[in-house]
Design a protein around this motif. Structure first.
Motif, PDB file in Angstrom:
ATOM      1  N   ALA A   1       0.832  -1.208   0.000  1.00  0.00           N
ATOM      2  CA  ALA A   1       0.000   0.000   0.000  1.00  0.00           C
ATOM      3  C   ALA A   1       0.868   1.260   0.000  1.00  0.00           C
ATOM      4  O   ALA A   1       0.533   2.253  -0.653  1.00  0.00           O
ATOM      5  N   VAL A   2       1.988   1.211   0.721  1.00  0.00           N
ATOM      6  CA  VAL A   2       2.915   2.359   0.720  1.00  0.00           C
ATOM      7  C   VAL A   2       3.443   2.600  -0.697  1.00  0.00           C
ATOM      8  O   VAL A   2       3.509   3.747  -1.164  1.00  0.00           O
ATOM      9  N   LEU A   3       3.817   1.534  -1.400  1.00  0.00           N
ATOM     10  CA  LEU A   3       4.316   1.680  -2.766  1.00  0.00           C
ATOM     11  C   LEU A   3       3.301   2.402  -3.643  1.00  0.00           C
ATOM     12  O   LEU A   3       3.668   3.233  -4.486  1.00  0.00           O
ATOM     13  N   ALA A   4       2.043   2.094  -3.458  1.00  0.00           N
ATOM     14  CA  ALA A   4       0.992   2.733  -4.263  1.00  0.00           C
ATOM     15  C   ALA A   4       0.872   4.224  -3.964  1.00  0.00           C
ATOM     16  O   ALA A   4       0.464   5.006  -4.834  1.00  0.00           O
ATOM     17  N   LYS A   5       1.237   4.617  -2.743  1.00  0.00           N
ATOM     18  CA  LYS A   5       1.129   6.030  -2.336  1.00  0.00           C
ATOM     19  C   LYS A   5       2.358   6.855  -2.740  1.00  0.00           C
ATOM     20  O   LYS A   5       2.267   8.083  -2.849  1.00  0.00           O
TER      21      LYS A   5
ATOM     22  N   LYS B   1       5.667  10.557   6.872  1.00  0.00           N
ATOM     23  CA  LYS B   1       4.385  10.592   7.584  1.00  0.00           C
ATOM     24  C   LYS B   1       3.298   9.882   6.775  1.00  0.00           C
ATOM     25  O   LYS B   1       2.451   9.191   7.355  1.00  0.00           O
ATOM     26  N   THR B   2       3.338  10.023   5.471  1.00  0.00           N
ATOM     27  CA  THR B   2       2.378   9.299   4.627  1.00  0.00           C
ATOM     28  C   THR B   2       2.597   7.798   4.758  1.00  0.00           C
ATOM     29  O   THR B   2       1.634   7.017   4.819  1.00  0.00           O
ATOM     30  N   THR B   3       3.858   7.392   4.809  1.00  0.00           N
ATOM     31  CA  THR B   3       4.172   5.970   5.025  1.00  0.00           C
ATOM     32  C   THR B   3       3.590   5.494   6.347  1.00  0.00           C
ATOM     33  O   THR B   3       2.956   4.436   6.425  1.00  0.00           O
ATOM     34  N   GLY B   4       3.792   6.258   7.393  1.00  0.00           N
ATOM     35  CA  GLY B   4       3.280   5.873   8.705  1.00  0.00           C
ATOM     36  C   GLY B   4       1.773   5.765   8.727  1.00  0.00           C
ATOM     37  O   GLY B   4       1.218   4.787   9.246  1.00  0.00           O
ATOM     38  N   MET B   5       1.097   6.739   8.162  1.00  0.00           N
ATOM     39  CA  MET B   5      -0.367   6.707   8.158  1.00  0.00           C
ATOM     40  C   MET B   5      -0.891   5.537   7.337  1.00  0.00           C
ATOM     41  O   MET B   5      -1.898   4.904   7.694  1.00  0.00           O
ATOM     42  N   THR B   6      -0.187   5.215   6.259  1.00  0.00           N
ATOM     43  CA  THR B   6      -0.593   4.085   5.422  1.00  0.00           C
ATOM     44  C   THR B   6      -0.420   2.770   6.173  1.00  0.00           C
ATOM     45  O   THR B   6      -1.281   1.885   6.104  1.00  0.00           O
ATOM     46  N   LEU B   7       0.676   2.644   6.898  1.00  0.00           N
ATOM     47  CA  LEU B   7       0.894   1.416   7.676  1.00  0.00           C
ATOM     48  C   LEU B   7      -0.147   1.273   8.786  1.00  0.00           C
ATOM     49  O   LEU B   7      -0.650   0.172   9.030  1.00  0.00           O
ATOM     50  N   VAL B   8      -0.464   2.360   9.447  1.00  0.00           N
ATOM     51  CA  VAL B   8      -1.473   2.298  10.513  1.00  0.00           C
ATOM     52  C   VAL B   8      -2.804   1.809   9.961  1.00  0.00           C
ATOM     53  O   VAL B   8      -3.509   1.016  10.597  1.00  0.00           O
ATOM     54  N   SER B   9      -3.147   2.255   8.758  1.00  0.00           N
ATOM     55  CA  SER B   9      -4.469   1.942   8.208  1.00  0.00           C
ATOM     56  C   SER B   9      -4.532   0.607   7.480  1.00  0.00           C
ATOM     57  O   SER B   9      -5.623   0.134   7.172  1.00  0.00           O
ATOM     58  N   THR B  10      -3.385  -0.011   7.210  1.00  0.00           N
ATOM     59  CA  THR B  10      -3.420  -1.240   6.405  1.00  0.00           C
ATOM     60  C   THR B  10      -2.806  -2.459   7.080  1.00  0.00           C
ATOM     61  O   THR B  10      -3.062  -3.579   6.644  1.00  0.00           O
ATOM     62  N   VAL B  11      -1.987  -2.253   8.113  1.00  0.00           N
ATOM     63  CA  VAL B  11      -1.311  -3.391   8.751  1.00  0.00           C
ATOM     64  C   VAL B  11      -2.060  -3.764  10.028  1.00  0.00           C
ATOM     65  O   VAL B  11      -2.277  -2.920  10.903  1.00  0.00           O
TER      66      VAL B  11
ATOM     67  N   GLY C   1       1.117  -2.670  12.808  1.00  0.00           N
ATOM     68  CA  GLY C   1       0.668  -1.476  12.101  1.00  0.00           C
ATOM     69  C   GLY C   1       0.809  -0.224  12.939  1.00  0.00           C
ATOM     70  O   GLY C   1       1.488   0.739  12.526  1.00  0.00           O
ATOM     71  N   PRO C   2       0.212  -0.184  14.127  1.00  0.00           N
ATOM     72  CA  PRO C   2       0.360   1.009  14.960  1.00  0.00           C
ATOM     73  C   PRO C   2       1.812   1.303  15.360  1.00  0.00           C
ATOM     74  O   PRO C   2       2.214   2.460  15.417  1.00  0.00           O
TER      75      PRO C   2
ATOM     76  N   PHE D   1       7.325   5.594  11.711  1.00  0.00           N
ATOM     77  CA  PHE D   1       7.511   6.423  10.513  1.00  0.00           C
ATOM     78  C   PHE D   1       6.895   7.819  10.709  1.00  0.00           C
ATOM     79  O   PHE D   1       7.436   8.815  10.204  1.00  0.00           O
ATOM     80  N   LEU D   2       5.786   7.895  11.426  1.00  0.00           N
ATOM     81  CA  LEU D   2       5.194   9.208  11.697  1.00  0.00           C
ATOM     82  C   LEU D   2       6.142  10.071  12.525  1.00  0.00           C
ATOM     83  O   LEU D   2       6.341  11.256  12.211  1.00  0.00           O
ATOM     84  N   ARG D   3       6.731   9.484  13.557  1.00  0.00           N
ATOM     85  CA  ARG D   3       7.652  10.254  14.411  1.00  0.00           C
ATOM     86  C   ARG D   3       8.911  10.658  13.639  1.00  0.00           C
ATOM     87  O   ARG D   3       9.414  11.778  13.808  1.00  0.00           O
ATOM     88  N   ALA D   4       9.407   9.753  12.809  1.00  0.00           N
ATOM     89  CA  ALA D   4      10.575  10.106  11.989  1.00  0.00           C
ATOM     90  C   ALA D   4      10.217  11.251  11.039  1.00  0.00           C
ATOM     91  O   ALA D   4      11.005  12.183  10.832  1.00  0.00           O
ATOM     92  N   GLY D   5       9.011  11.179  10.473  1.00  0.00           N
ATOM     93  CA  GLY D   5       8.562  12.247   9.573  1.00  0.00           C
ATOM     94  C   GLY D   5       8.419  13.575  10.294  1.00  0.00           C
ATOM     95  O   GLY D   5       8.759  14.637   9.738  1.00  0.00           O
ATOM     96  N   MET D   6       7.926  13.534  11.518  1.00  0.00           N
ATOM     97  CA  MET D   6       7.796  14.770  12.295  1.00  0.00           C
ATOM     98  C   MET D   6       9.171  15.369  12.589  1.00  0.00           C
ATOM     99  O   MET D   6       9.355  16.590  12.570  1.00  0.00           O
ATOM    100  N   ALA D   7      10.134  14.495  12.851  1.00  0.00           N
ATOM    101  CA  ALA D   7      11.487  14.974  13.164  1.00  0.00           C
ATOM    102  C   ALA D   7      12.164  15.606  11.951  1.00  0.00           C
ATOM    103  O   ALA D   7      13.078  16.422  12.109  1.00  0.00           O
TER     104      ALA D   7
END
Length: 217
Positions: free
Chosen positions: A48-52, A66-76, A81-82, A88-94
């Motif tokens: 799903a991440v690849l598609a995004k 952050k998009t990777t993180g949100m995608t993993l939360v919603s699909t894994v 998943g969480p 990935f969300l925290r890394a993206g925020m940093a």
């Protein structure tokens, strides 16, 4: 070495490919102590991440992660998943609003990811989780950089530490997640989360080493 959005996209593509290649192995590891779906779930998530990725390829690195993180939360499914999503969300925020990174930024991102997993999972080292691979990797990376190593060398140390941490989960008693329900029977099994975390560190090391060798830095 300068790390660009292109490097980050290539890293995510390579993680997706390696997860797919190791899907059966990761699921096999999860069979005796989990839901027998770790590889299946991660493969679904990174597919799903690849598609995004084409939709965010021109965005900053923080947005891509952050998009990777949100995608993993919603699909894994399950805990992965969480936990990986938060990482990935925290890394993206940093790394928000950054289009290029320096070598020290990698440690900043990995440390943020680790802290995210520990907070979300309310877990510490020694509890037979992905933290047991990621935490020593972050320590090794920071120590190598502090000693003057370049990023490729530091990531080699981090990948080795992650592998050692992964193997160290075998004699551990699980106290978190579904494996903890097994009590003493969880001993003797390698943690699948630590294994997938070590896998991602290997992918990062290989990408940076290849990029440095190609003179892409």
């Amino acid at each position: 070495m300068r790390i660009t959005t292109e490097h980050v996209i290539r890293f995510l593509e390579a993680v997706a490919a390696e997860v797919k290649a190791q899907r059966a192995y990761l699921t096999e590891l999860d069979s005796p102590i989990g839901d027998a779906d770790h590889g299946i779930n991660l493969d679904r998530g990174f597919t799903a991440v690849l598609a995004k990725l084409p939709m965010v390829a021109d965005k900053d690195i923080g947005t891509i992660l952050k998009t990777t993180g949100m995608t993993l939360v919603s699909t894994v499914g399950g805990a992965s998943g969480p936990l990986y999503g938060t990482a990935f969300l925290r890394a993206g925020m940093a790394l928000a609003d950054r289009y290029e990174l320096n070598e020290d930024d990698v440690a900043v991102a990995l440390e943020a990811a680790l802290e995210g997993i520990m907070t979300r999972g309310k877990a510490q080292r020694g509890e037979k989780t992905m933290i047991d691979a990621l935490a020593p990797a972050v320590d090794a990376l920071k120590a190598a950089r502090a000693g003057g190593a370049d990023l490729a060398t530091a990531l080699q140390a981090a990948a080795v530490a992650a592998e050692e941490g992964m193997r160290a989960t075998i004699p551990m008693l699980a106290t978190k997640g579904r494996a903890s329900y097994l009590g003493e029977r969880s001993i003797g099994h390698q943690d699948p989360g630590a294994t997938s975390a070590a896998l991602m560190l290997r992918v990062m090391r290989d990408l940076v080493t290849a990029s440095a060798s190609d003179g892409a830095a």
